[in-house]
Design a protein around this motif. Sequence first.
Motif, PDB file in Angstrom:
ATOM      1  N   LEU A 147      51.600  41.714  50.403  1.00 45.09           N
ATOM      2  CA  LEU A 147      52.445  41.529  51.576  1.00 45.09           C
ATOM      3  C   LEU A 147      53.782  40.885  51.225  1.00 45.09           C
ATOM      4  CD1 LEU A 147      49.808  40.387  54.235  1.00 45.09           C
ATOM      5  CD2 LEU A 147      50.949  42.602  54.055  1.00 45.09           C
ATOM      6  N   VAL A 148      53.768  39.911  50.323  1.00 41.05           N
ATOM      7  CA  VAL A 148      55.010  39.264  49.899  1.00 41.05           C
ATOM      8  C   VAL A 148      55.937  40.288  49.245  1.00 41.05           C
ATOM      9  CG1 VAL A 148      56.003  37.650  48.233  1.00 41.05           C
ATOM     10  CG2 VAL A 148      54.105  36.922  49.686  1.00 41.05           C
ATOM     11  N   VAL A 149      55.387  41.083  48.339  1.00 37.74           N
ATOM     12  CA  VAL A 149      56.195  42.113  47.669  1.00 37.74           C
ATOM     13  C   VAL A 149      56.709  43.128  48.687  1.00 37.74           C
ATOM     14  CG1 VAL A 149      56.148  44.004  45.993  1.00 37.74           C
ATOM     15  CG2 VAL A 149      54.981  41.842  45.478  1.00 37.74           C
ATOM     16  N   TYR A 150      55.833  43.535  49.606  1.00 40.36           N
ATOM     17  CA  TYR A 150      56.213  44.507  50.636  1.00 40.36           C
ATOM     18  C   TYR A 150      57.384  44.003  51.476  1.00 40.36           C
ATOM     19  CZ  TYR A 150      56.075  46.782  55.200  1.00 40.36           C
ATOM     20  OH  TYR A 150      56.423  47.405  56.369  1.00 40.36           O
ATOM     21  N   VAL A 151      57.305  42.748  51.920  1.00 39.74           N
ATOM     22  CA  VAL A 151      58.360  42.179  52.768  1.00 39.74           C
ATOM     23  C   VAL A 151      59.678  42.085  52.003  1.00 39.74           C
ATOM     24  CG1 VAL A 151      59.132  40.085  53.938  1.00 39.74           C
ATOM     25  CG2 VAL A 151      56.812  40.927  54.318  1.00 39.74           C
ATOM     26  N   ILE A 152      59.625  41.597  50.765  1.00 36.24           N
ATOM     27  CA  ILE A 152      60.851  41.468  49.970  1.00 36.24           C
ATOM     28  C   ILE A 152      61.517  42.827  49.777  1.00 36.24           C
ATOM     29  CG2 ILE A 152      61.770  40.908  47.677  1.00 36.24           C
ATOM     30  CD1 ILE A 152      59.652  38.687  47.528  1.00 36.24           C
ATOM     31  N   ALA A 176      54.928  29.332  63.942  1.00 39.74           N
ATOM     32  CA  ALA A 176      55.221  29.818  65.297  1.00 39.74           C
ATOM     33  C   ALA A 176      56.459  29.135  65.867  1.00 39.74           C
ATOM     34  CB  ALA A 176      54.015  29.576  66.202  1.00 39.74           C
ATOM     35  N   ILE A 177      56.568  27.822  65.677  1.00 43.32           N
ATOM     36  CA  ILE A 177      57.720  27.074  66.196  1.00 43.32           C
ATOM     37  C   ILE A 177      59.008  27.526  65.522  1.00 43.32           C
ATOM     38  CG2 ILE A 177      58.789  24.785  66.301  1.00 43.32           C
ATOM     39  CD1 ILE A 177      55.918  23.647  66.604  1.00 43.32           C
ATOM     40  N   ILE A 178      58.969  27.645  64.194  1.00 43.82           N
ATOM     41  CA  ILE A 178      60.158  28.080  63.445  1.00 43.82           C
ATOM     42  C   ILE A 178      60.564  29.485  63.857  1.00 43.82           C
ATOM     43  CG2 ILE A 178      61.035  28.656  61.148  1.00 43.82           C
ATOM     44  CD1 ILE A 178      59.252  26.342  60.091  1.00 43.82           C
ATOM     45  N   LEU A 179      59.578  30.368  64.049  1.00 41.81           N
ATOM     46  CA  LEU A 179      59.887  31.734  64.479  1.00 41.81           C
ATOM     47  C   LEU A 179      60.547  31.751  65.851  1.00 41.81           C
ATOM     48  CD1 LEU A 179      56.704  33.732  63.368  1.00 41.81           C
ATOM     49  CD2 LEU A 179      59.034  34.003  62.495  1.00 41.81           C
ATOM     50  N   LEU A 180      60.048  30.928  66.766  1.00 44.04           N
ATOM     51  CA  LEU A 180      60.631  30.877  68.109  1.00 44.04           C
ATOM     52  C   LEU A 180      62.079  30.400  68.054  1.00 44.04           C
ATOM     53  CD1 LEU A 180      57.621  29.491  70.182  1.00 44.04           C
ATOM     54  CD2 LEU A 180      58.748  31.707  70.482  1.00 44.04           C
ATOM     55  N   TYR A 203      59.479  37.902  58.337  1.00 44.42           N
ATOM     56  CA  TYR A 203      59.391  36.506  57.914  1.00 44.42           C
ATOM     57  C   TYR A 203      58.033  35.901  58.254  1.00 44.42           C
ATOM     58  CZ  TYR A 203      64.408  36.464  56.913  1.00 44.42           C
ATOM     59  OH  TYR A 203      65.642  36.708  56.374  1.00 44.42           O
ATOM     60  N   TYR A 204      57.453  36.327  59.373  1.00 40.60           N
ATOM     61  CA  TYR A 204      56.100  35.847  59.703  1.00 40.60           C
ATOM     62  C   TYR A 204      55.104  36.295  58.643  1.00 40.60           C
ATOM     63  CZ  TYR A 204      51.360  36.371  61.365  1.00 40.60           C
ATOM     64  OH  TYR A 204      49.991  36.375  61.417  1.00 40.60           O
ATOM     65  N   ILE A 205      55.139  37.577  58.297  1.00 41.11           N
ATOM     66  CA  ILE A 205      54.224  38.109  57.289  1.00 41.11           C
ATOM     67  C   ILE A 205      54.408  37.371  55.969  1.00 41.11           C
ATOM     68  CG2 ILE A 205      53.619  40.138  55.907  1.00 41.11           C
ATOM     69  CD1 ILE A 205      52.670  40.367  58.759  1.00 41.11           C
ATOM     70  N   PHE A 206      55.658  37.172  55.574  1.00 43.24           N
ATOM     71  CA  PHE A 206      55.965  36.490  54.311  1.00 43.24           C
ATOM     72  C   PHE A 206      55.449  35.051  54.332  1.00 43.24           C
ATOM     73  CE2 PHE A 206      58.552  33.901  51.518  1.00 43.24           C
ATOM     74  CZ  PHE A 206      58.622  34.655  50.354  1.00 43.24           C
ATOM     75  N   LEU A 222      57.683  43.490  68.392  1.00 45.62           N
ATOM     76  CA  LEU A 222      57.396  42.830  67.123  1.00 45.62           C
ATOM     77  C   LEU A 222      58.463  41.781  66.804  1.00 45.62           C
ATOM     78  CD1 LEU A 222      56.238  45.801  64.857  1.00 45.62           C
ATOM     79  CD2 LEU A 222      54.827  43.995  65.838  1.00 45.62           C
ATOM     80  N   ARG A 223      59.680  42.048  67.189  1.00 46.39           N
ATOM     81  CA  ARG A 223      60.786  41.133  66.900  1.00 46.39           C
ATOM     82  C   ARG A 223      60.733  39.876  67.755  1.00 46.39           C
ATOM     83  NH1 ARG A 223      67.179  42.910  67.175  1.00 46.39           N
ATOM     84  NH2 ARG A 223      68.105  40.853  66.869  1.00 46.39           N
ATOM     85  N   TYR A 224      60.493  40.038  69.047  1.00 45.08           N
ATOM     86  CA  TYR A 224      60.594  38.905  69.966  1.00 45.08           C
ATOM     87  C   TYR A 224      59.263  38.227  70.296  1.00 45.08           C
ATOM     88  CZ  TYR A 224      65.278  40.777  70.752  1.00 45.08           C
ATOM     89  OH  TYR A 224      66.570  41.220  70.572  1.00 45.08           O
ATOM     90  N   CYS A 225      58.167  38.934  70.109  1.00 48.14           N
ATOM     91  CA  CYS A 225      56.867  38.382  70.536  1.00 48.14           C
ATOM     92  C   CYS A 225      55.931  38.050  69.384  1.00 48.14           C
ATOM     93  CB  CYS A 225      56.174  39.372  71.480  1.00 48.14           C
ATOM     94  SG  CYS A 225      57.122  39.761  72.961  1.00 48.14           S
ATOM     95  N   ILE A 226      56.403  38.180  68.145  1.00 49.39           N
ATOM     96  CA  ILE A 226      55.533  37.942  66.996  1.00 49.39           C
ATOM     97  C   ILE A 226      54.942  36.529  66.946  1.00 49.39           C
ATOM     98  CG2 ILE A 226      57.378  37.254  65.399  1.00 49.39           C
ATOM     99  CD1 ILE A 226      54.303  39.447  64.612  1.00 49.39           C
ATOM    100  N   PRO A 227      55.583  35.479  67.511  1.00 49.21           N
ATOM    101  CA  PRO A 227      54.975  34.147  67.456  1.00 49.21           C
ATOM    102  C   PRO A 227      53.602  34.049  68.127  1.00 49.21           C
ATOM    103  CG  PRO A 227      57.303  33.954  67.974  1.00 49.21           C
ATOM    104  CD  PRO A 227      56.966  35.410  68.062  1.00 49.21           C
ATOM    105  N   VAL A 228      53.266  35.001  68.981  1.00 48.19           N
ATOM    106  CA  VAL A 228      51.963  34.928  69.647  1.00 48.19           C
ATOM    107  C   VAL A 228      50.821  35.020  68.636  1.00 48.19           C
ATOM    108  CG1 VAL A 228      52.906  35.938  71.762  1.00 48.19           C
ATOM    109  CG2 VAL A 228      51.722  37.411  70.131  1.00 48.19           C
ATOM    110  N   ILE A 229      51.040  35.726  67.519  1.00 45.14           N
ATOM    111  CA  ILE A 229      49.967  35.884  66.524  1.00 45.14           C
ATOM    112  C   ILE A 229      49.648  34.568  65.819  1.00 45.14           C
ATOM    113  CG2 ILE A 229      49.279  37.035  64.387  1.00 45.14           C
ATOM    114  CD1 ILE A 229      50.726  39.504  65.293  1.00 45.14           C
ATOM    115  N   PRO A 230      50.632  33.849  65.235  1.00 44.98           N
ATOM    116  CA  PRO A 230      50.280  32.570  64.607  1.00 44.98           C
ATOM    117  C   PRO A 230      49.770  31.533  65.608  1.00 44.98           C
ATOM    118  CG  PRO A 230      52.667  32.898  64.618  1.00 44.98           C
ATOM    119  CD  PRO A 230      52.043  34.205  64.980  1.00 44.98           C
ATOM    120  N   ILE A 231      50.200  31.595  66.857  1.00 41.21           N
ATOM    121  CA  ILE A 231      49.684  30.660  67.861  1.00 41.21           C
ATOM    122  C   ILE A 231      48.204  30.914  68.100  1.00 41.21           C
ATOM    123  CG2 ILE A 231      49.750  30.056  70.316  1.00 41.21           C
ATOM    124  CD1 ILE A 231      52.794  30.494  70.186  1.00 41.21           C
ATOM    125  N   LEU A 232      47.853  32.158  68.328  1.00 41.99           N
ATOM    126  CA  LEU A 232      46.449  32.518  68.543  1.00 41.99           C
ATOM    127  C   LEU A 232      45.615  32.178  67.316  1.00 41.99           C
ATOM    128  CD1 LEU A 232      44.315  33.873  70.304  1.00 41.99           C
ATOM    129  CD2 LEU A 232      45.048  36.078  69.383  1.00 41.99           C
TER     130      LEU A 232
END
Length: 259
Positions: free
Chosen positions: A242-247, A187-191, A205-208, A123-133
């Motif tokens: 989700l915003v509240v959850y992440v914060i 995705a770019i910012i996350l990478l 941060y992706y979820i937020f 989840l930490r290193y590969c999360i950018p795959v979700i916004p790309i897809l």
Amino acid sequence: MCEHTNHIGIYIGNFLIPYYGIFALMGLIAAFCVGYYQVKKYKLSFDNFILLACIAGFFAVIGSKLLFILISWNDIDIKKLKDINYLKNILNGGFVFYGGLIGALIGIYICKKVLKTEIKEYLRYCIPVIPILHAFGRIGCSIVGCCYGCPFESPISVTYTDSLFAPNNIALFPVQRIESISLFLIAIILLIYINKFNGKYAFEYYIFAYAVVRFVLEYFRYDEYRGILNGLSTSQYISIFLVVYVIVKIIILKYKRKR
């Protein structure tokens, strides 16, 4: 102003290749390449990555369809569910991303608990795959006309002339394109964040980021069948949660580290 005509797909003889399917495949290839790079860079198990991706994808499809049925329940004629063609149309059309995201997280949780797969680093290193897809999927939405925007006269508006989904011959806000661009930027910012600054909270941060983008863009959507309550859509309520959850989660994690 951009004008679209027939955007169902490409015919090869009598065989139809849907545009949405083409871009979904492109998204899968791009996401796979990024995921493969991240897995190798951080010396993770590629087999586990594929397992997580397949199970998460399976539950994502189920989740996205279930949420679509839930928010469209008032428009479904229960008496017609015995009709195979009617049922087939319901099952084939309509997916909600948030339902897919929830389903994917359930699938990942099952991998962790049942298959004893460690998921934190993936989840930490590969999360950018979700916004790309997701970004490629939104390009497909833009072409076929689903998930369309509200009436909007401007140089960047989109007008469909033969869409099966969007209202035709009306200038619409290009909400799918804006969302696609936003997702590519996320995705770019996350990478960059992951590979240059350790990416400790990359998943959060992706979820937020996506929740904020989705909340704003919902005001420019024009398909009210998705559910409106007190002026907010179903997706906006999910975004707020989700915003509240992440914060709250990040505050708790930082507090635990300080102790």
